[in-house]
Design an enzyme around this catalytic site. Structure first.
Site, PDB file in Angstrom:
ATOM      1  N   ASP A  10       0.843  -1.197   0.000  1.00  0.00           N
ATOM      2  CA  ASP A  10       0.000   0.000   0.000  1.00  0.00           C
ATOM      3  C   ASP A  10       0.880   1.250   0.000  1.00  0.00           C
ATOM      4  O   ASP A  10       1.008   1.936   1.021  1.00  0.00           O
ATOM      5  CB  ASP A  10      -0.966  -0.040   1.195  1.00  0.00           C
ATOM      6  CG  ASP A  10      -1.981  -1.162   1.048  1.00  0.00           C
ATOM      7  OD1 ASP A  10      -2.408  -1.433  -0.095  1.00  0.00           O
ATOM      8  OD2 ASP A  10      -2.346  -1.782   2.063  1.00  0.00           O
ATOM      9  N   LYS A  32       0.498  -7.865  -3.070  1.00  0.00           N
ATOM     10  CA  LYS A  32      -0.840  -7.341  -3.355  1.00  0.00           C
ATOM     11  C   LYS A  32      -0.730  -5.883  -3.796  1.00  0.00           C
ATOM     12  O   LYS A  32      -0.123  -5.068  -3.099  1.00  0.00           O
ATOM     13  CB  LYS A  32      -1.733  -7.429  -2.121  1.00  0.00           C
ATOM     14  CG  LYS A  32      -3.145  -6.915  -2.378  1.00  0.00           C
ATOM     15  CD  LYS A  32      -4.056  -7.209  -1.212  1.00  0.00           C
ATOM     16  CE  LYS A  32      -4.059  -6.114  -0.172  1.00  0.00           C
ATOM     17  NZ  LYS A  32      -4.710  -4.858  -0.592  1.00  0.00           N
ATOM     18  N   ASP A  59      -5.867  -6.132  -6.116  1.00  0.00           N
ATOM     19  CA  ASP A  59      -6.979  -5.986  -5.165  1.00  0.00           C
ATOM     20  C   ASP A  59      -7.735  -4.694  -5.451  1.00  0.00           C
ATOM     21  O   ASP A  59      -7.559  -3.698  -4.760  1.00  0.00           O
ATOM     22  CB  ASP A  59      -6.370  -5.988  -3.749  1.00  0.00           C
ATOM     23  CG  ASP A  59      -7.386  -5.748  -2.652  1.00  0.00           C
ATOM     24  OD1 ASP A  59      -8.576  -6.027  -2.858  1.00  0.00           O
ATOM     25  OD2 ASP A  59      -6.975  -5.279  -1.567  1.00  0.00           O
ATOM     26  N   LYS A  61     -11.202  -4.721  -5.880  1.00  0.00           N
ATOM     27  CA  LYS A  61     -12.541  -4.851  -5.263  1.00  0.00           C
ATOM     28  C   LYS A  61     -13.647  -4.259  -6.134  1.00  0.00           C
ATOM     29  O   LYS A  61     -14.363  -3.337  -5.722  1.00  0.00           O
ATOM     30  CB  LYS A  61     -12.567  -4.165  -3.897  1.00  0.00           C
ATOM     31  CG  LYS A  61     -11.594  -4.727  -2.874  1.00  0.00           C
ATOM     32  CD  LYS A  61     -11.851  -4.111  -1.513  1.00  0.00           C
ATOM     33  CE  LYS A  61     -10.889  -4.599  -0.452  1.00  0.00           C
ATOM     34  NZ  LYS A  61      -9.519  -4.100  -0.558  1.00  0.00           N
ATOM     35  N   LEU A  62     -13.811  -4.802  -7.334  1.00  0.00           N
ATOM     36  CA  LEU A  62     -14.822  -4.242  -8.232  1.00  0.00           C
ATOM     37  C   LEU A  62     -16.235  -4.454  -7.683  1.00  0.00           C
ATOM     38  O   LEU A  62     -16.540  -5.504  -7.109  1.00  0.00           O
ATOM     39  CB  LEU A  62     -14.702  -4.876  -9.630  1.00  0.00           C
ATOM     40  CG  LEU A  62     -13.623  -4.262 -10.540  1.00  0.00           C
ATOM     41  CD1 LEU A  62     -12.232  -4.509 -10.033  1.00  0.00           C
ATOM     42  CD2 LEU A  62     -13.782  -4.768 -11.961  1.00  0.00           C
ATOM     43  N   ASP A  64     -19.960  -3.006  -9.225  1.00  0.00           N
ATOM     44  CA  ASP A  64     -20.728  -2.119 -10.114  1.00  0.00           C
ATOM     45  C   ASP A  64     -21.784  -2.982 -10.796  1.00  0.00           C
ATOM     46  O   ASP A  64     -21.960  -4.153 -10.437  1.00  0.00           O
ATOM     47  CB  ASP A  64     -19.765  -1.462 -11.129  1.00  0.00           C
ATOM     48  CG  ASP A  64     -20.282  -0.107 -11.624  1.00  0.00           C
ATOM     49  OD1 ASP A  64     -21.496   0.000 -11.902  1.00  0.00           O
ATOM     50  OD2 ASP A  64     -19.483   0.827 -11.743  1.00  0.00           O
ATOM     51  N   ASN A  67     -22.582  -5.622 -16.254  1.00  0.00           N
ATOM     52  CA  ASN A  67     -21.959  -5.351 -17.555  1.00  0.00           C
ATOM     53  C   ASN A  67     -20.663  -4.555 -17.408  1.00  0.00           C
ATOM     54  O   ASN A  67     -19.659  -4.835 -18.082  1.00  0.00           O
ATOM     55  CB  ASN A  67     -22.957  -4.605 -18.452  1.00  0.00           C
ATOM     56  CG  ASN A  67     -22.409  -4.395 -19.846  1.00  0.00           C
ATOM     57  OD1 ASN A  67     -22.033  -5.360 -20.515  1.00  0.00           O
ATOM     58  ND2 ASN A  67     -22.329  -3.145 -20.266  1.00  0.00           N
ATOM     59  N   THR A 119     -12.701  -6.449   6.706  1.00  0.00           N
ATOM     60  CA  THR A 119     -12.266  -6.805   8.074  1.00  0.00           C
ATOM     61  C   THR A 119     -12.233  -5.589   9.000  1.00  0.00           C
ATOM     62  O   THR A 119     -12.020  -5.729  10.191  1.00  0.00           O
ATOM     63  CB  THR A 119     -10.877  -7.473   8.044  1.00  0.00           C
ATOM     64  OG1 THR A 119     -10.019  -6.682   7.213  1.00  0.00           O
ATOM     65  CG2 THR A 119     -10.948  -8.867   7.476  1.00  0.00           C
ATOM     66  N   GLY A 210      -0.071  -6.154   5.530  1.00  0.00           N
ATOM     67  CA  GLY A 210       0.405  -4.859   5.048  1.00  0.00           C
ATOM     68  C   GLY A 210       1.321  -4.205   6.057  1.00  0.00           C
ATOM     69  O   GLY A 210       2.511  -4.503   6.132  1.00  0.00           O
ATOM     70  N   ARG A 211       0.738  -3.310   6.864  1.00  0.00           N
ATOM     71  CA  ARG A 211       1.544  -2.470   7.753  1.00  0.00           C
ATOM     72  C   ARG A 211       2.499  -3.217   8.681  1.00  0.00           C
ATOM     73  O   ARG A 211       3.609  -2.730   8.901  1.00  0.00           O
ATOM     74  CB  ARG A 211       0.616  -1.519   8.537  1.00  0.00           C
ATOM     75  CG  ARG A 211       0.070  -0.413   7.640  1.00  0.00           C
ATOM     76  CD  ARG A 211      -1.170   0.257   8.193  1.00  0.00           C
ATOM     77  NE  ARG A 211      -2.325  -0.628   8.103  1.00  0.00           N
ATOM     78  CZ  ARG A 211      -3.556  -0.280   8.447  1.00  0.00           C
ATOM     79  NH1 ARG A 211      -3.790   0.937   8.927  1.00  0.00           N
ATOM     80  NH2 ARG A 211      -4.555  -1.124   8.311  1.00  0.00           N
TER      81      ARG A 211
HETATM   82  O1  C5P Z   1      -1.942  -2.902   6.662  1.00  0.00           O
HETATM   83  P1  C5P Z   1      -2.887  -4.079   6.742  1.00  0.00           P
HETATM   84  O2  C5P Z   1      -2.203  -5.380   7.143  1.00  0.00           O
HETATM   85  O3  C5P Z   1      -4.106  -3.777   7.575  1.00  0.00           O
HETATM   86  O4  C5P Z   1      -3.354  -4.291   5.233  1.00  0.00           O
HETATM   87  C1  C5P Z   1      -4.420  -5.133   4.899  1.00  0.00           C
HETATM   88  C2  C5P Z   1      -4.695  -5.019   3.434  1.00  0.00           C
HETATM   89  O5  C5P Z   1      -5.774  -5.863   3.091  1.00  0.00           O
HETATM   90  C3  C5P Z   1      -5.077  -3.617   2.968  1.00  0.00           C
HETATM   91  O6  C5P Z   1      -4.490  -3.440   1.689  1.00  0.00           O
HETATM   92  C4  C5P Z   1      -6.603  -3.661   2.861  1.00  0.00           C
HETATM   93  O7  C5P Z   1      -7.079  -2.845   1.832  1.00  0.00           O
HETATM   94  C5  C5P Z   1      -6.835  -5.120   2.498  1.00  0.00           C
HETATM   95  N1  C5P Z   1      -8.141  -5.678   2.847  1.00  0.00           N
HETATM   96  C6  C5P Z   1      -8.633  -5.702   4.134  1.00  0.00           C
HETATM   97  N2  C5P Z   1      -9.853  -6.262   4.417  1.00  0.00           N
HETATM   98  C7  C5P Z   1     -10.576  -6.799   3.442  1.00  0.00           C
HETATM   99  C8  C5P Z   1     -10.098  -6.785   2.121  1.00  0.00           C
HETATM  100  C9  C5P Z   1      -8.863  -6.216   1.867  1.00  0.00           C
HETATM  101  O8  C5P Z   1      -7.954  -5.240   5.042  1.00  0.00           O
HETATM  102  N3  C5P Z   1     -11.737  -7.386   3.737  1.00  0.00           N
END
Ligand code: C5P
Length: 232
Positions: A10, A32, A59, A61-62, A64, A67, A119, A210-211
């Protein structure tokens, strides 16, 4: 399908991302690429990361009308990514359209998974803002069943829900789980979380981290700790 750790890159620029990946010296983690990086650096960053030999979960996350999602997926299918996703809330018709759009003329396609509930969403928000009275676990299981019925390969969910999803949708149905934190670290904005070892015990197929890795003093060491705890 082997268990693996996916690093959520990210970042808001190609330079920062490539410099971050340089720190893994020879290792090629599954990466990701989410909205922030894709909106900043576009398909070029996807190609650049792929050229370096990483597998990629795109990622975006579409969500809409069917079509529009079908046509967008058809464009994304030309990028050589390994996994893409939609929101299950877009309905079964939208997920079927996504799958159709994603499938290339030769029949190949990246894995397609669906976000159940983010989450970061808690039970109170589900009830009071989204007006869904059922328990989170039931909502997530029901969305997962819809995704399976539409032909998708799995779902994004909290690691705490992975066991129940495998019960309902079978062991082959993939659970890709963000919301992972080391026991000794900050939760940030995630609510339904566990540790890498906890996610392994519950049965996640992939953890998205991520973080805890990107903001670590030594990201390669934090990644290695995740792999050791989750893959073993
Ligand atoms: O930094 P962190 O570990 O919280 O990153 C989690 C990643 O997973 C982020 O990129 C977030 O957009 C993604 N994500 C999420 N929960 C979801 C789907 C995707 O945290 N349900």
């Amino acid at each position: 399908m082997g268990k693996d750790v996916i690093i959520a890159c990210d970042f808001d620029s190609a330079e920062q991302t490539l410099a971050f990946l340089d720190g893994f010296e020879g290792k090629k983690p599954f990466v990701k690429i989410g909205m922030e990086l894709y909106y900043a650096a576009g398909p070029d960053i996807v190609r650049a990361v792929k050229e370096r030999g990483h597998r990629i979960f795109l990622d975006l996350k579409l969500h809409d009308i069917p079509n529009t999602v079908k046509k967008a997926m058809s464009v994304l299918s030309r990028l050589d990514v390994d996994m893409v996703n939609v929101h299950a809330a877009g309905t079964r018709a939208m997920m079927e359209a996504a799958l159709e759009g994603l499938t290339r003329p030769d029949g190949t396609r990246p894995l397609l998974i669906a976000v159940t509930q983010l989450t970061s969403t808690g039970d109170g928000q589900l009830r009071d803002e989204l007006l869904i009275p059922q328990a989170m676990e039931e909502v997530v299981a029901s969305y997962a069943k819809n995704a399976k019925a539409a032909g998708l390969d799995g779902v994004v969910c909290s690691p705490l829900e992975a066991g129940r999803i495998h019960e309902v949708c079978g062991p082959e149905f993939l659970t890709v789980t963000p919301g992972v934190r080391f026991a000794d670290a900050a939760k940030d904005d995630q609510t339904r979380i566990t540790t890498p070892a906890g996610a392994k015990a519950i049965g996640s197929d992939y953890i998205v981290v991520g973080r805890p890795i990107t903001k670590a003093e030594d990201p390669a060491a934090a990644y290695a700790r995740c792999v050791a705890d989750f893959v073993g």
